[in-house]
Design a protein around this motif. Structure first.
Motif, short mmCIF file in Angstrom:
data_model
loop_
_atom_site.label_atom_id
_atom_site.label_comp_id
_atom_site.label_asym_id
_atom_site.label_seq_id
_atom_site.Cartn_x
_atom_site.Cartn_y
_atom_site.Cartn_z
N ARG A 121 50.92 53.22 35.95
CA ARG A 121 50.17 53.58 34.77
C ARG A 121 48.92 52.56 34.43
O ARG A 121 47.72 52.90 34.24
N ASP A 122 49.39 51.23 35.03
CA ASP A 122 48.30 50.11 35.01
C ASP A 122 46.93 50.74 35.96
O ASP A 122 45.99 50.44 35.78
N ILE A 123 47.56 51.11 37.04
CA ILE A 123 46.44 51.23 38.34
C ILE A 123 45.45 52.57 37.72
O ILE A 123 44.34 52.37 37.76
N ILE A 124 46.10 53.53 37.16
CA ILE A 124 45.45 54.55 36.41
C ILE A 124 44.45 54.21 35.25
O ILE A 124 43.45 54.45 35.33
N GLU A 125 45.04 53.25 34.51
CA GLU A 125 44.16 52.71 33.49
C GLU A 125 42.99 51.88 34.14
O GLU A 125 41.76 52.05 33.40
N ALA A 130 34.52 38.14 41.22
CA ALA A 130 34.25 39.19 40.07
C ALA A 130 35.31 40.32 40.26
O ALA A 130 35.91 40.90 39.26
N ALA A 131 35.42 40.81 41.58
CA ALA A 131 36.06 42.12 41.79
C ALA A 131 37.48 41.67 41.73
O ALA A 131 38.35 42.39 41.34
N LEU A 132 38.11 40.58 42.24
CA LEU A 132 39.12 39.76 42.20
C LEU A 132 39.85 39.77 40.99
O LEU A 132 40.88 40.05 40.39
N ASP A 133 38.83 39.32 40.14
CA ASP A 133 39.21 38.95 38.57
C ASP A 133 39.27 40.17 38.07
O ASP A 133 40.39 40.61 37.15
N LYS A 134 38.61 41.27 38.29
CA LYS A 134 38.87 42.78 37.80
C LYS A 134 40.30 43.25 37.70
O LYS A 134 40.90 43.88 37.13
N VAL A 135 40.87 43.09 39.01
CA VAL A 135 42.12 43.57 39.47
C VAL A 135 43.20 42.48 39.17
O VAL A 135 44.26 43.01 39.57
N GLY A 136 42.95 41.35 38.87
CA GLY A 136 44.00 40.32 38.26
C GLY A 136 44.40 39.59 39.52
O GLY A 136 45.48 39.06 39.68
N LEU A 137 43.65 39.31 40.60
CA LEU A 137 44.14 38.84 41.73
C LEU A 137 43.34 37.48 41.97
O LEU A 137 43.61 36.86 43.05
N LEU A 138 42.53 37.04 41.11
CA LEU A 138 41.70 36.01 41.38
C LEU A 138 42.51 34.54 41.85
O LEU A 138 42.30 33.66 42.75
N PRO A 139 43.75 34.23 41.15
CA PRO A 139 44.59 33.10 41.46
C PRO A 139 45.10 33.40 42.90
O PRO A 139 45.40 32.04 43.59
N ARG A 140 44.77 34.35 43.52
CA ARG A 140 45.57 34.77 44.78
C ARG A 140 44.57 34.75 46.00
O ARG A 140 44.91 35.54 47.04
N GLU A 141 43.40 34.40 45.63
CA GLU A 141 42.30 34.68 46.71
C GLU A 141 42.73 34.03 47.96
O GLU A 141 42.28 34.72 49.01
N LYS A 142 43.45 32.94 48.05
CA LYS A 142 43.68 32.42 49.51
C LYS A 142 44.70 32.88 50.00
O LYS A 142 45.16 32.61 51.27
N SER A 151 39.01 52.61 33.51
CA SER A 151 38.06 51.55 32.96
C SER A 151 36.68 51.66 34.01
O SER A 151 35.84 51.42 33.51
N PHE A 152 36.97 52.04 35.17
CA PHE A 152 35.77 51.97 36.15
C PHE A 152 34.95 53.32 35.46
O PHE A 152 33.70 53.28 35.46
#
Lengths: 304, 216
Positions: B174-178, B120-132, B182-183
């Motif tokens: 800007r993405d990071i600040i956004e 869920a955390a990886l999905d939130k930051v858009g890194l889910l496809p790169r978990e490995k 959101s948090f």
């Protein structure tokens, strides 16, 4: 609570096993080093234990002879007989009168030629002590020598006493060797764990920053130390077993020459458990010392 | 939530990184700490996250005075925070997934529950496809997002970020600040230290401006 505790230990344990699997040769060598170290005291203990058992099979009891003074009267002998009966340290005893001794001596032709005409021998008691421990026998001998009309006491089986002393010395040697090499084991494992900590320094630092307790950080290293020690203990057991196997081939040949059935026996269940448990415990201790030292250093650095 | 009262931090050698700093950040607030490098931002964050203790004054976190908590109690205070370090402090000996797993392992969450939260955390930051993937193969922005995923995985009530946009280009920043906003929108207290105010949209957020260790 206990469930949580067990689970966290189990997870740390699995993690450690996974890490150990990454370097099988290094870890095997490590176990071999500890094993070689521990096989020395274990082997010496085994040797002493075998000798002790062999000595136990030889059932020569110590014997104390009491020689009475030549002018002891029959009454005095009777009184002494009564005193001996009342002594709780004595298993059994028998009286050898000077006449019996004289007759026995004359039956022995070599002594009969000495040309003695009068009986020079005193009355004597031959005593078997209840307690065959050297100290107890010594005490009894001293006690008996102070009885009235006793001229001289003689303790047989001096060699049993010497063997006991030798075995006692070997026990001391085992204790000293174990302490020294146990210390070496703590140092070996401690050093290895210290190197591991160094390679995982970043992980430890980050973990501390985000809320890991000291206990959490210590846990996997303690498990690693425990495992290193245990594996070393297993190795030591194996080394001793192999050495014994090789020895036994020769021992059997030797025993056959004496037409005896004798083989060196391996460490018993209890001794084996002590070896494995002790090795694991010392490994754990080495890890604890190493990890506490490293944690203290990390904290000192963090404070700067 | 976090209250500084007359806080001074003096390091061995006599350097005073913070001088008599007082402020309060309420629950659910989004606050920025600005100032030039060397102004004391990182020190302030370290004090706010119970990593260091004040020399004088008091730091109160969720009603607990950090200066009075025993050493062995500090880890538990730290668990209130999700920390994003200036240098990321990623662990390069393990993959993305295992990096995010660390904070959960510390609080004893493992197995399937951990897996769900990590993804869920990886999905939130858009890194889910790169978990490995190995962290070293990630770009600067991706490493930043990995650091954020690790900070939020244990669902902290306070997020502290030290220069999260430091080395990123404007769009990425800007993405990071956004992401942080959101948090903030879901009720997390967010505190961001930054030397440049580019990404700061002034919508009534508290801005603490530090100059040479003093609040302006």
């Amino acid at each position: 609570m206990i469930y949580h505790w067990l689970r966290s230990h189990w997870h740390a344990f699995i993690l450690v096993l996974k890490k150990l699997r990454h370097a099988p040769v290094a870890n095997l060598l490590m176990a071999a080093v500890i094993g070689a170290t521990l096989s020395l005291p274990a082997g010496l203990y085994l040797l002493a234990d075998n000798i002790r058992q062999a000595a136990g099979d030889i059932t020569i009891e110590p014997q104390i002879s009491l020689f009475l003074s030549l002018n002891a009267t029959d009454g005095a002998v009777k009184a002494l007989d009564q005193r001996l009966k009342e002594n709780h340290g004595i298993k059994d005893f028998n009286f050898v009168s000077k006449e019996t001794a004289w007759q026995e001596m004359q039956r022995n032709s070599t002594v009969a030629d000495t040309g003695l005409e009068k009986n020079p021998l005193p009355d004597a008691f031959v005593i078997h002590p209840k307690d065959t421990e050297p100290q107890a026998v010594d005490k009894l001998q001293k006690e008996l020598s102070e009885l009235p009309n006793v001229e001289h006491t003689l303790l047989d089986a001096e060699w049993v006493k010497r063997l006991y002393v030798l075995l006692q010395m070997s026990t001391k040697a085992v204790v000293i060797l174990t302490s020294l090499l146990g210390f070496a084991l703590v140092a070996i494992v401690g050093n290895t764990i210290r190197l591991q900590i160094l390679t995982q320094r970043e992980e430890i630092e980050v973990s501390r920053l985000i809320g890991a307790t000291d206990r959490y950080i210590r846990r996997p290293f303690l498990h690693a130390g425990l495992l290193h020690g245990f594996a070393g203990g297993l190795m030591a057991w194996l080394f001793v077993y192999i050495a014994l196997y090789i020895f036994n081939a020769s021992v059997q040949d030797l025993a056959l020459l004496y037409s005896a059935d004798f083989l060196l026996h391996m460490l018993g269940g209890q001794a084996s458990l002590i070896l494995l448990g002790g090795a694991a415990g010392l490994g754990w201790l080495g890890a604890l010392l190493a990890v506490n030292r490293s944690l203290a250093e990390l904290k000192a650095v963090a404070k700067r | 939530m976090i209250k500084f009262d007359g806080v001074t931090k003096r390091y061995p050698g006599g350097f005073e990184a913070l001088k008599n700093v007082s402020f309060e950040i309420a629950q659910g607030e989004l606050a920025f700490i600005t100032g030039h490098s060397g102004a004391g931002k990182s020190t302030l964050l370290k004090l706010a996250a119970a990593i260091e203790r004040p020399t004088t004054g008091s730091v109160i976190i969720k009603g607990q005075n950090v200066g009075k908590i025993r050493q062995s109690g500090l880890p538990y205070v730290r668990r209130n925070f999700g920390l994003i370090f200036q240098d990321h402090k990623l662990l390069y000996d393990r993959n993305v997934y295992d990096n995010v797993a660390l904070p959960l392992s510390i609080v004893g969450v493992t197995g399937r529950e951990a897996g769900k939260r990590i993804r869920a955390a990886l999905d939130k930051v858009g890194l889910l496809p790169r978990e490995k993937a190995a962290p070293i193969t990630l770009s600067g922005g991706e490493q930043q997002r990995l650091a954020i995923a690790r900070a939020i995985v244990s669902r902290p009530s306070i997020l502290l970020a030290d220069e999260p946009t430091g080395n990123l280009d404007e769009n990425y920043a800007r993405d990071i600040i956004e992401l942080f906003k959101s948090f903030h929108q879901v009720g997390v207290t967010v505190i961001i230290a930054t030397h440049d105010a580019r990404g700061i949209a002034r919508q009534g957020e508290q801005i603490l401006s530090l100059q040479h260790g003093v609040l302006a």
